[in-house]
Design a protein around this motif. Structure first.
Motif, PDB file in Angstrom:
ATOM      1  N   LEU B 156      31.591  40.472  37.259  1.00 52.62           N
ATOM      2  CA  LEU B 156      31.826  41.183  38.514  1.00 52.62           C
ATOM      3  C   LEU B 156      32.625  40.315  39.480  1.00 52.62           C
ATOM      4  O   LEU B 156      33.429  40.823  40.267  1.00 52.62           O
ATOM      5  N   THR B 161      33.872  44.634  42.266  1.00 54.09           N
ATOM      6  CA  THR B 161      32.731  45.526  42.093  1.00 54.09           C
ATOM      7  C   THR B 161      33.103  46.973  42.383  1.00 54.09           C
ATOM      8  O   THR B 161      32.715  47.532  43.391  1.00 54.09           O
ATOM      9  N   LEU B 166      31.777  48.316  37.034  1.00 51.78           N
ATOM     10  CA  LEU B 166      30.329  48.211  36.902  1.00 51.78           C
ATOM     11  C   LEU B 166      29.870  48.866  35.599  1.00 51.78           C
ATOM     12  O   LEU B 166      29.118  48.272  34.811  1.00 51.78           O
ATOM     13  N   LEU B 244      25.881  43.856  44.893  1.00 59.51           N
ATOM     14  CA  LEU B 244      27.000  43.766  43.952  1.00 59.51           C
ATOM     15  C   LEU B 244      27.109  44.991  43.066  1.00 59.51           C
ATOM     16  O   LEU B 244      27.894  45.025  42.132  1.00 59.51           O
TER      17      LEU B 244
END
Lengths: 330, 302
Positions: B156, B161, B166, B244
């Motif tokens: 990441l 992000t 993701l 995140l």
């Protein structure tokens, strides 16, 4: 495969030493590949550290100069060699965010993380092995069913949920423990332990169920074997059967699970550290990911991964050594 | 996120079984299966359906817009803001409802991709064997040597992000686990006589995978799907909690806890509602999975 190795006529090294050497070599190889992945991942970045540092407005000449001073103009293999060589000497490079050497930044944080994980391990390991033994002895009892329920909780509850529940009960309502785990210079050990009580307790709850269950399962597995039947028929007491006959043969899987959970503790602290604002490596890594401070993220990943690989290696080695069948090879 | 999450279905994997019978048991009589289920599995199923309905109909049942600021910050419970408002003055109940849609949707998509990639690779490795199997297994070994959360954080940091990143990162990390399970279950099946017969009959690889091996391993993989979904769901929530995962203003249960955590210090437990929502769903899935594993196991024993 293991069988074959044991039955082979004894070499000068002995079968166990050979197995251990093989496992060690495999561990080192894994570590090497992991370091390559962590290093290569960064070279996938669009642009590089130099453009990242200087921003969009930098002239090609300044970028080139910085690239040269950072060694970015050298081929990939040479850069990897320099990077790994530096790390082996404790030099992790400098942080992009504040220009400080990463080695300093990381060392204290890593110590804190190990401290927290060790305290959690000191509580959870004896507790879970003991309770696992009891659950195996009193199968189907209330304790046994409680362990099952606890396992479900630890599998399905997010760690931060457990952490906040503990904060609400022990810190807000009872006022017993501090909800922030900040450490200061010159704090005594007792004060430090008081500060980290809640995070350590959270971690304990997260790992304890798995260890208890595995202890119980491996004891029950051994209890089903003929030599236990024999010991019982001899008239040995239940406690003696468990402690003298079953436990030595169950150690190997139990040790494996314990060390794997230790590995999990070191890595699993990330979320817990953030909840309790604990100055550990996990918190540093999360902050650095947000700031996209890649060298720091690399250093943290490498430390975490090395600890993880190292503990996995220890788990395998210890369970080899603890296995009576491997120790007394015929 | 528990260390035990990886090993739940292994008791089924350990013993070679007549998977085809278990497959029929699960496929043919879905309704009867639900009727015979213990209370825990029924309750679990009810909750899963409820969550699914909420996720699907979120825009219809939510009283306000997903990121609409409706009042002052941290309003208490009452009317019209049944669960109060959050740190920016958005309706908590609305955020919870949309959170179901976002978090569950992304977790489901991620798990599906992981199963498609990891499951196919695992079945292929078991059916073909030889070099292909060795190569894929070694790659998975190395990927699994890096702790999952740390690997995810590294990726990441490199790729940023966004939601596609993701999903891709978590699916990549998770398909290694799916590969292991699918391969070891399929290995047991691939050694059985009916597969050998199909081979001798001259059936192609695709036929053997789809018609011989897949039906036999389906119950175990279905159970594993539930467990992996729980894992991915908790993983995404944890990442969001760390700031995140899903990025604002998208409503998400993990980040809702993070954003409103200050309320807990004042004795208001509203921020724990999303966390409880996560926990209830994972407990529900675990109940259902336990039942599936139980049925698959006992059909074999008979």
């Amino acid at each position: 495969m293991v069988r074959e190795l044991i039955r082979r006529p004894a070499r000068p090294m002995g079968p166990l030493a050979g197995l251990v050497a093989r496992r060690l070599a495999l561990g080192l190889l894994t570590l090497f590949v992991v370091s390559v992945i962590i290093f290569l991942g960064v070279s996938l970045l669009p642009g590089d550290v130099a453009t990242e540092l200087l921003g969009q407005s930098a002239t090609p000449a300044t970028v080139a100069a910085l690239r040269h001073s950072l060694g970015l103009d050298q081929p990939l293999v040479a850069r990897y060699g320099l990077w790994l060589g530096g790390i082996l000497q404790g030099d992790f490079g400098t942080s992009l965010a504040n220009g400080r050497p990463i080695g300093h930044l990381v060392a204290a944080r890593f110590g804190n993380t190990i401290f927290l994980a060790s305290v959690a391990a000191l509580i959870s390991v004896p507790l879970s092995v003991g309770l696992g033994l009891l659950a195996a002895l009193y199968r189907g009892s209330l304790l046994d069913r409680t362990i099952n329920a606890l396992t479900l909780v630890s599998i399905s509850f997010p760690e931060f949920f457990l952490a906040y529940i503990l904060i609400v009960i022990l810190s807000m309502q009872a006022g017993l423990l501090p909800s922030l785990a900040t450490l200061n210079e010159g704090m005594g050990l007792a004060e430090q332990l008081h500060r980290i009580a809640l995070p350590a307790l959270t971690l304990t709850l997260v790992v304890i169920a798995h260890m208890m269950r595995m202890t119980r399962a491996s004891i029950l597995g051994v209890l089903a074997s003929p030599f236990i039947e024999m010991a019982r028929l001899k008239g040995a007491s239940p406690a003696r059967v468990i402690v003298r006959h079953a436990l030595p043969n169950a150690w190997s899987p139990i040790i494996n699970v314990i060390v794997l959970n230790l590995a999990y503790l070191v890595v699993g602290v990330v979320v817990v550290e953030v909840v309790f604002v604990y100055p550990g490596l996990g918190q540093l890594m999360v902050d650095s990911v947000q700031k996209r401070d890649i060298p720091v993220v690399q250093a943290c990943s490498l430390l975490f991964a090395a600890t993880f690989v190292g503990l996995n290696l220890t788990a395998d080695l210890l369970s080899m050594l603890a296995n009576p069948r491997l120790r007394h090879a015929r | 996120m528990s260390p035990g999450a990886d090993t739940r279905t292994e008791k089924l994997v350990a013993a070679p079984r007549d998977g085809a019978a278990a497959g029929d048991a699960l496929r043919g009589r879905g309704l009867a299966l639900v009727r015979e289920a213990p209370l825990s599995a029924k309750a679990g199923l009810a909750f899963i359906v409820l969550y699914g309905l909420v996720a699907l109909t979120a825009p219809l049942i939510a009283p306000f817009g997903e990121s609409q600021i409706v009042a002052a910050q941290f309003e208490p419970w009452g009317y019209p803001y049944l669960l109060g408002t959050d740190n920016l003055g958005r309706d908590m109940l609305t955020r919870l409802i949309y959170g179901a849609r976002n978090t569950i949707g992304i977790a489901a998509a991620t798990t599906a991709i992981a199963f498609l990639v990891g499951g196919t690779a695992g079945l292929l490795a078991a059916a073909v064997g030889g070099f292909l199997d060795q190569a894929m297994s070694r790659v998975v070994d190395v990927l699994m040597a890096i702790p999952q959360l740390v690997f995810a954080l590294l990726l990441l940091a490199i790729f940023g992000t966004s939601i596609p990143v993701l999903i891709a990162v978590i699916a990549l990390l998770d398909c290694t686990r799916v590969f292991r399970i699918a391969r070891s279950v399929a290995m047991n099946v691939a050694a059985m006589d009916f597969v050998e017969v199909a081979r001798l009959r001259g059936e192609g690889l695709l036929w053997i995978l789809r018609r011989e091996i897949l039906p036999a391993v389906a119950p175990t993989l279905l159970a594993e799907f539930g467990l992996r979904f729980c894992f991915v769901f908790l993983f995404i929530s944890s990442l969001s909690f760390l700031g995140l995962g899903l990025q604002p203003p998208t409503a998400d249960w993990g980040s809702m806890v993070r954003d409103n955590a200050t309320l807990i210090t004042y004795g208001d437990l509203t921020p724990l509602l999303p966390a409880a929502a996560i926990a209830i769903l994972t407990v529900a899935i675990n109940f259902v999975v336990d039942h599936i594993l139980h049925v698959a196991g006992s059909r074999h024993a008979r």
